[in-house]
Design a protein around this motif. Structure first.
Motif, PDB file in Angstrom:
ATOM      1  N   VAL A   1       3.919   5.225   6.263  1.00  0.00           N
ATOM      2  CA  VAL A   1       4.696   6.247   6.965  1.00  0.00           C
ATOM      3  C   VAL A   1       3.890   7.531   7.182  1.00  0.00           C
ATOM      4  CG1 VAL A   1       6.941   5.314   6.285  1.00  0.00           C
ATOM      5  CG2 VAL A   1       5.822   7.021   4.830  1.00  0.00           C
ATOM      6  N   CYS A   2       2.846   7.725   6.369  1.00  0.00           N
ATOM      7  CA  CYS A   2       1.913   8.851   6.539  1.00  0.00           C
ATOM      8  C   CYS A   2       0.511   8.310   6.295  1.00  0.00           C
ATOM      9  CB  CYS A   2       2.186   9.966   5.522  1.00  0.00           C
ATOM     10  SG  CYS A   2       3.825  10.687   5.605  1.00  0.00           S
ATOM     11  N   ARG A   3      -0.462   8.900   6.973  1.00  0.00           N
ATOM     12  CA  ARG A   3      -1.828   8.401   6.856  1.00  0.00           C
ATOM     13  C   ARG A   3      -2.809   9.568   6.796  1.00  0.00           C
ATOM     14  NH1 ARG A   3      -3.320   2.824   9.174  1.00  0.00           N
ATOM     15  NH2 ARG A   3      -3.097   2.333   6.985  1.00  0.00           N
ATOM     16  N   ALA A   4      -3.825   9.415   5.937  1.00  0.00           N
ATOM     17  CA  ALA A   4      -4.895  10.407   5.851  1.00  0.00           C
ATOM     18  C   ALA A   4      -5.652  10.445   7.175  1.00  0.00           C
ATOM     19  CB  ALA A   4      -5.846  10.056   4.713  1.00  0.00           C
ATOM     20  N   ARG A   5      -6.152  11.652   7.513  1.00  0.00           N
ATOM     21  CA  ARG A   5      -6.956  11.823   8.732  1.00  0.00           C
ATOM     22  C   ARG A   5      -8.283  12.481   8.372  1.00  0.00           C
ATOM     23  NH1 ARG A   5      -4.875  12.047  13.903  1.00  0.00           N
ATOM     24  NH2 ARG A   5      -7.104  12.114  14.328  1.00  0.00           N
ATOM     25  N   PRO A   6      -9.179  11.746   7.685  1.00  0.00           N
ATOM     26  CA  PRO A   6     -10.455  12.336   7.277  1.00  0.00           C
ATOM     27  C   PRO A   6     -11.307  12.796   8.454  1.00  0.00           C
ATOM     28  CG  PRO A   6     -10.448   9.964   6.912  1.00  0.00           C
ATOM     29  CD  PRO A   6      -9.063  10.359   7.308  1.00  0.00           C
ATOM     30  N   ASP A   7     -11.021  12.276   9.655  1.00  0.00           N
ATOM     31  CA  ASP A   7     -11.760  12.707  10.848  1.00  0.00           C
ATOM     32  C   ASP A   7     -11.441  14.166  11.199  1.00  0.00           C
ATOM     33  OD1 ASP A   7      -9.150  11.576  11.378  1.00  0.00           O
ATOM     34  OD2 ASP A   7      -9.573  11.765  13.522  1.00  0.00           O
TER      35      ASP A   7
ATOM     36  N   ALA B   1      -1.694  -5.384   8.333  1.00  0.00           N
ATOM     37  CA  ALA B   1      -2.561  -4.249   8.669  1.00  0.00           C
ATOM     38  C   ALA B   1      -3.115  -3.681   7.362  1.00  0.00           C
ATOM     39  CB  ALA B   1      -1.763  -3.187   9.435  1.00  0.00           C
ATOM     40  N   PRO B   2      -4.210  -2.947   7.437  1.00  0.00           N
ATOM     41  CA  PRO B   2      -4.821  -2.426   6.210  1.00  0.00           C
ATOM     42  C   PRO B   2      -4.017  -1.286   5.581  1.00  0.00           C
ATOM     43  CG  PRO B   2      -6.020  -1.644   8.137  1.00  0.00           C
ATOM     44  CD  PRO B   2      -4.990  -2.616   8.631  1.00  0.00           C
ATOM     45  N   VAL B   3      -4.160  -1.193   4.256  1.00  0.00           N
ATOM     46  CA  VAL B   3      -3.662  -0.050   3.492  1.00  0.00           C
ATOM     47  C   VAL B   3      -4.895   0.728   3.059  1.00  0.00           C
ATOM     48  CG1 VAL B   3      -2.456   0.677   1.389  1.00  0.00           C
ATOM     49  CG2 VAL B   3      -1.621  -1.289   2.704  1.00  0.00           C
ATOM     50  N   ARG B   4      -4.836   2.044   3.239  1.00  0.00           N
ATOM     51  CA  ARG B   4      -5.981   2.896   2.905  1.00  0.00           C
ATOM     52  C   ARG B   4      -5.577   3.969   1.900  1.00  0.00           C
ATOM     53  NH1 ARG B   4      -6.951   1.878   8.502  1.00  0.00           N
ATOM     54  NH2 ARG B   4      -8.991   0.923   8.752  1.00  0.00           N
ATOM     55  N   ALA B   5      -6.547   4.404   1.122  1.00  0.00           N
ATOM     56  CA  ALA B   5      -6.317   5.547   0.239  1.00  0.00           C
ATOM     57  C   ALA B   5      -5.858   6.719   1.092  1.00  0.00           C
ATOM     58  CB  ALA B   5      -7.599   5.893  -0.505  1.00  0.00           C
TER      59      ALA B   5
ATOM     60  N   GLY C   1     -15.009  -0.646   1.477  1.00  0.00           N
ATOM     61  CA  GLY C   1     -15.451   0.301   2.485  1.00  0.00           C
ATOM     62  C   GLY C   1     -14.304   0.740   3.378  1.00  0.00           C
ATOM     63  N   GLY C   2     -14.405   1.951   3.892  1.00  0.00           N
ATOM     64  CA  GLY C   2     -13.355   2.481   4.752  1.00  0.00           C
ATOM     65  C   GLY C   2     -12.116   2.883   3.974  1.00  0.00           C
ATOM     66  N   SER C   3     -12.264   3.068   2.659  1.00  0.00           N
ATOM     67  CA  SER C   3     -11.167   3.455   1.768  1.00  0.00           C
ATOM     68  C   SER C   3     -10.041   2.429   1.733  1.00  0.00           C
ATOM     69  CB  SER C   3     -10.603   4.838   2.147  1.00  0.00           C
ATOM     70  OG  SER C   3     -11.565   5.833   1.953  1.00  0.00           O
ATOM     71  N   LEU C   4     -10.375   1.147   1.957  1.00  0.00           N
ATOM     72  CA  LEU C   4      -9.366   0.090   1.935  1.00  0.00           C
ATOM     73  C   LEU C   4      -8.886  -0.183   0.513  1.00  0.00           C
ATOM     74  CD1 LEU C   4     -10.828  -2.483   4.480  1.00  0.00           C
ATOM     75  CD2 LEU C   4      -8.935  -0.895   4.818  1.00  0.00           C
ATOM     76  N   VAL C   5      -7.604  -0.504   0.407  1.00  0.00           N
ATOM     77  CA  VAL C   5      -6.953  -0.807  -0.864  1.00  0.00           C
ATOM     78  C   VAL C   5      -6.614  -2.299  -0.867  1.00  0.00           C
ATOM     79  CG1 VAL C   5      -4.881  -0.319  -2.239  1.00  0.00           C
ATOM     80  CG2 VAL C   5      -6.045   1.533  -1.008  1.00  0.00           C
ATOM     81  N   ASP C   6      -6.773  -2.959  -2.010  1.00  0.00           N
ATOM     82  CA  ASP C   6      -6.500  -4.398  -2.053  1.00  0.00           C
ATOM     83  C   ASP C   6      -5.003  -4.689  -1.923  1.00  0.00           C
ATOM     84  OD1 ASP C   6      -5.228  -4.640  -4.763  1.00  0.00           O
ATOM     85  OD2 ASP C   6      -7.189  -3.921  -5.401  1.00  0.00           O
ATOM     86  N   GLY C   7      -4.705  -5.884  -1.452  1.00  0.00           N
ATOM     87  CA  GLY C   7      -3.323  -6.283  -1.210  1.00  0.00           C
ATOM     88  C   GLY C   7      -2.470  -6.327  -2.463  1.00  0.00           C
ATOM     89  N   ALA C   8      -3.092  -6.510  -3.625  1.00  0.00           N
ATOM     90  CA  ALA C   8      -2.331  -6.560  -4.872  1.00  0.00           C
ATOM     91  C   ALA C   8      -1.606  -5.241  -5.131  1.00  0.00           C
ATOM     92  CB  ALA C   8      -3.257  -6.896  -6.036  1.00  0.00           C
ATOM     93  N   TYR C   9      -2.127  -4.152  -4.601  1.00  0.00           N
ATOM     94  CA  TYR C   9      -1.462  -2.856  -4.779  1.00  0.00           C
ATOM     95  C   TYR C   9      -0.045  -2.909  -4.200  1.00  0.00           C
ATOM     96  CZ  TYR C   9      -0.676   2.172  -4.822  1.00  0.00           C
ATOM     97  OH  TYR C   9      -0.149   3.421  -5.058  1.00  0.00           O
ATOM     98  N   VAL C  10       0.096  -3.468  -3.022  1.00  0.00           N
ATOM     99  CA  VAL C  10       1.408  -3.552  -2.375  1.00  0.00           C
ATOM    100  C   VAL C  10       2.305  -4.534  -3.130  1.00  0.00           C
ATOM    101  CG1 VAL C  10       2.650  -4.150  -0.262  1.00  0.00           C
ATOM    102  CG2 VAL C  10       0.504  -2.880  -0.127  1.00  0.00           C
ATOM    103  N   LEU C  11       1.744  -5.626  -3.639  1.00  0.00           N
ATOM    104  CA  LEU C  11       2.552  -6.572  -4.398  1.00  0.00           C
ATOM    105  C   LEU C  11       3.115  -5.910  -5.656  1.00  0.00           C
ATOM    106  CD1 LEU C  11       0.524  -9.891  -4.028  1.00  0.00           C
ATOM    107  CD2 LEU C  11       2.393  -8.997  -2.610  1.00  0.00           C
ATOM    108  N   GLY C  12       2.366  -4.995  -6.240  1.00  0.00           N
ATOM    109  CA  GLY C  12       2.879  -4.223  -7.374  1.00  0.00           C
ATOM    110  C   GLY C  12       4.077  -3.376  -6.977  1.00  0.00           C
ATOM    111  N   LEU C  13       4.014  -2.780  -5.777  1.00  0.00           N
ATOM    112  CA  LEU C  13       5.162  -2.009  -5.273  1.00  0.00           C
ATOM    113  C   LEU C  13       6.364  -2.913  -5.065  1.00  0.00           C
ATOM    114  CD1 LEU C  13       3.504   0.278  -2.560  1.00  0.00           C
ATOM    115  CD2 LEU C  13       4.182   0.889  -4.869  1.00  0.00           C
ATOM    116  N   PHE C  14       6.128  -4.116  -4.546  1.00  0.00           N
ATOM    117  CA  PHE C  14       7.226  -5.064  -4.348  1.00  0.00           C
ATOM    118  C   PHE C  14       7.877  -5.405  -5.690  1.00  0.00           C
ATOM    119  CE2 PHE C  14       5.440  -7.037  -0.151  1.00  0.00           C
ATOM    120  CZ  PHE C  14       5.819  -5.901   0.537  1.00  0.00           C
ATOM    121  N   GLY C  15       7.085  -5.541  -6.733  1.00  0.00           N
ATOM    122  CA  GLY C  15       7.641  -5.800  -8.060  1.00  0.00           C
ATOM    123  C   GLY C  15       8.533  -4.667  -8.531  1.00  0.00           C
ATOM    124  N   ASP C  16       8.140  -3.431  -8.236  1.00  0.00           N
ATOM    125  CA  ASP C  16       8.947  -2.270  -8.632  1.00  0.00           C
ATOM    126  C   ASP C  16      10.286  -2.236  -7.910  1.00  0.00           C
ATOM    127  OD1 ASP C  16       6.880  -1.485 -10.301  1.00  0.00           O
ATOM    128  OD2 ASP C  16       6.140   0.071  -8.947  1.00  0.00           O
TER     129      ASP C  16
END
Length: 139
Positions: A97-103, A66-70, A25-40
């Motif tokens: 560095v940039c964030r969606a503003r659906p509001d 802090a949360p990572v969001r789509a 909910g809230g367009s949250l992304v799981d932490g594993a996504y960032v760990l994949g970036l760290f691997g890259d």
């Protein structure tokens, strides 16, 4: 004995987080996504320091701040902290560095005045042992 010139080398990648990666909910992304970036970024560090993709051996510590969001644009950096015979200890930091503003609208977004640190970690990569006579890459 002089300090290893590879210590302090930093590699940074940026990536947009697609909405298809939101799992919560809230367009949250799981932490594993960032760990994949760290691997890259770790792979690029190994290529730059040792002319090999290397292998990720493990994390000593991972902290989610802090949360990572789509819709976020993430910046992931790996910095060489220590150099062993075959191991490299890397300090990782991921920032939004940039964030969606659906509001403000379905495709609205903003560049953040100050990046938000979302994940930090310390990890170890290993690279193959060099044979004598083989050139050593320079950072």
């Amino acid at each position: 004995m002089s300090a290893d010139p590879r210590v302090g080398l930093a590699v940074t990648h940026r990536r947009y987080v697609p909405h298809g990666h939101a799992h919560y909910g809230g367009s949250l992304v799981d932490g594993a996504y960032v760990l994949g970036l760290f691997g890259d970024v770790a792979t690029e560090v190994c290529v730059r320091t040792d002319a090999d993709e290397g292998l990720f051996a493990g994390y000593r510590e991972v902290r989610f701040h802090a949360p990572v969001r789509a819709g976020d644009v993430l910046e992931a950096t790996a910095t060489v902290a220590e150099v062993g015979r075959r191991s490299r200890t890397l300090a990782f930091e991921a920032r939004v560095v940039c964030r969606a503003r659906p509001d403000l609208g379905p495709s609205a977004a903003e560049v953040l005045a100050e990046p938000v640190v979302v994940v930090t970690a310390t990890g170890t990569v290993v690279v193959p042992q060099r044979t004598s006579g083989e050139p050593t890459p320079s950072p």
